[in-house]
Design an enzyme around this catalytic site. Structure first.
Site, PDB file in Angstrom:
ATOM      1  N   ASP A  64       0.820  -1.205   0.000  1.00 53.12           N
ATOM      2  CA  ASP A  64       0.000   0.000   0.000  1.00 53.12           C
ATOM      3  C   ASP A  64       0.862   1.266   0.000  1.00 53.12           C
ATOM      4  OD1 ASP A  64      -2.477   1.031  -0.109  1.00 53.12           O
ATOM      5  OD2 ASP A  64      -2.947   0.776   1.996  1.00 53.12           O
TER       6      ASP A  64
ATOM      7  N   ASN B 101     -10.315  -3.890  -6.454  1.00 54.83           N
ATOM      8  CA  ASN B 101      -9.517  -2.967  -7.281  1.00 54.83           C
ATOM      9  C   ASN B 101     -10.097  -2.764  -8.687  1.00 54.83           C
ATOM     10  OD1 ASN B 101      -6.234  -3.846  -5.899  1.00 54.83           O
ATOM     11  ND2 ASN B 101      -7.616  -2.174  -5.350  1.00 54.83           N
TER      12      ASN B 101
HETATM   13  C1  FPP Z   1      -1.721  -0.127  -3.444  1.00 56.80           C
HETATM   14  O1  FPP Z   1      -1.374   1.233  -3.533  1.00 56.80           O
HETATM   15  C2  FPP Z   1      -1.156  -0.882  -4.557  1.00 56.80           C
HETATM   16  C3  FPP Z   1      -1.904  -1.485  -5.538  1.00 56.80           C
HETATM   17  C4  FPP Z   1      -3.381  -1.447  -5.546  1.00 56.80           C
HETATM   18  C5  FPP Z   1      -1.275  -2.169  -6.680  1.00 56.80           C
HETATM   19  C6  FPP Z   1      -0.028  -2.960  -6.421  1.00 56.80           C
HETATM   20  C7  FPP Z   1       0.423  -3.510  -7.716  1.00 56.80           C
HETATM   21  C8  FPP Z   1       1.644  -3.405  -8.251  1.00 56.80           C
HETATM   22  C9  FPP Z   1       2.789  -2.796  -7.538  1.00 56.80           C
HETATM   23  C10 FPP Z   1       1.898  -3.852  -9.684  1.00 56.80           C
HETATM   24  C11 FPP Z   1       1.722  -5.253 -10.076  1.00 56.80           C
HETATM   25  C12 FPP Z   1       2.247  -6.290  -9.150  1.00 56.80           C
HETATM   26  C13 FPP Z   1       3.316  -7.118  -9.306  1.00 56.80           C
HETATM   27  C14 FPP Z   1       3.516  -8.256  -8.356  1.00 56.80           C
HETATM   28  C15 FPP Z   1       4.284  -6.968 -10.385  1.00 56.80           C
HETATM   29  P1  FPP Z   1      -2.516   2.345  -3.643  1.00 56.80           P
HETATM   30  O2  FPP Z   1      -2.705   2.680  -5.089  1.00 56.80           O
HETATM   31  O3  FPP Z   1      -3.746   1.885  -2.927  1.00 56.80           O
HETATM   32  O4  FPP Z   1      -1.829   3.528  -2.920  1.00 56.80           O
HETATM   33  P2  FPP Z   1      -2.531   4.667  -2.047  1.00 56.80           P
HETATM   34  O5  FPP Z   1      -3.221   3.964  -0.904  1.00 56.80           O
HETATM   35  O6  FPP Z   1      -1.388   5.488  -1.600  1.00 56.80           O
HETATM   36  O7  FPP Z   1      -3.477   5.388  -2.949  1.00 56.80           O
END
Ligand code: FPP
Length: 214
Positions: free
Chosen positions: A2, A50
């Site tokens: 996150d 998501n």
């Molecule tokens: C949460 O941050 C992160 C995600 C929803 C996506 C995570 C996915 C990746 C890093 C890419 C694909 C994965 C791999 C294993 C290659 P957020 O967007 O909720 O952040 P925020 O809470 O700060 O808005």
């Protein structure tokens, strides 16, 4: 994982750039897990919720996933990393499903660190699917549910790390976390380094686990 969005926002960059830096952190942390001899590591990459994000962000995440598999599968194959997917990944775009299945087959015989990636994963959905499968087999017992979870082939969950200052589980490994140690950190995922992992592992090593006993 996150905090990608907040990492980008703090720098006046698009959210997709935060996710891109998130993938770089994944790469570093998978290497660190392997070097430290961790038996398994599970990353929450895409939740059942998501899909509700704007279409361009979902598309950017799928693009990063494609790129990551294509770029890193060779390193996995050579270093004994075994890929696992948890969640109903059949709902991802067809070409991603195909890439994932090729990567699963390619690393199936590896015996080093298991890297599980949660894709279209939600723990409540997983428990419902496992309970249905257990009922179809016979009695609904804790053992029968556990044996039908997406994580059935993985070791018990010892340590659960959540980054970015949120203090909740957000539908991640709810069943598996029954006796897991929890570690919360304010560090945003793109800033999470092997040194932070070591800090969490050291804290874990100091904890006394009683599993409800004394
Ligand atoms: C949460 O941050 C992160 C995600 C929803 C996506 C995570 C996915 C990746 C890093 C890419 C694909 C994965 C791999 C294993 C290659 P957020 O967007 O909720 O952040 P925020 O809470 O700060 O808005």
């Amino acid at each position: 994982m996150d905090g990608n969005g907040r990492w980008a926002k703090a720098r006046h960059l698009p959210r997709a750039v935060g996710h891109q830096r998130g993938v770089e952190a994944v790469r570093t942390l998978v290497r660190a897990a392997r070097e430290r001899g961790l038996e398994a590591m599970t990353l929450y990459a895409f939740s059942t919720e998501n899909w509700n994000r704007p279409q361009d962000e979902v598309a950017a995440l799928m693009g990063l996933l494609r790129h990551y598999i294509a770029a890193d599968i060779e390193e996995f194959a050579q270093n004994g990393v075994r890929l696992q997917i948890i969640g109903d990944y059949s709902k991802l775009p067809g070409d991603v499903v195909k890439m994932l299945e090729d990567a699963l087959a390619r690393t199936a015989g590896n015996t080093g660190t298991t890297l599980a990636v949660a894709l279209n994963y939600g723990s409540q959905d997983e428990i419902v699917r496992a309970a249905r499968a257990a009922a179809a087999e016979g009695a609904i017992t804790a053992e029968a549910i556990a044996a039908n979870l997406d994580t059935a082939a993985m070791p018990p969950l010892d340590l659960l790390i959540r980054t970015s200052g949120e203090v909740r589980l957000s539908n991640f490994l709810l069943w598996q976390a029954a006796y897991a140690e929890l570690w919360f950190t304010d560090v945003l995922w793109p800033d999470f380094t092997p040194a932070h992992l070591d800090e969490a592992l050291a804290a874990f090593a100091r904890r006394e686990r009683r599993y409800g006993g004394r």
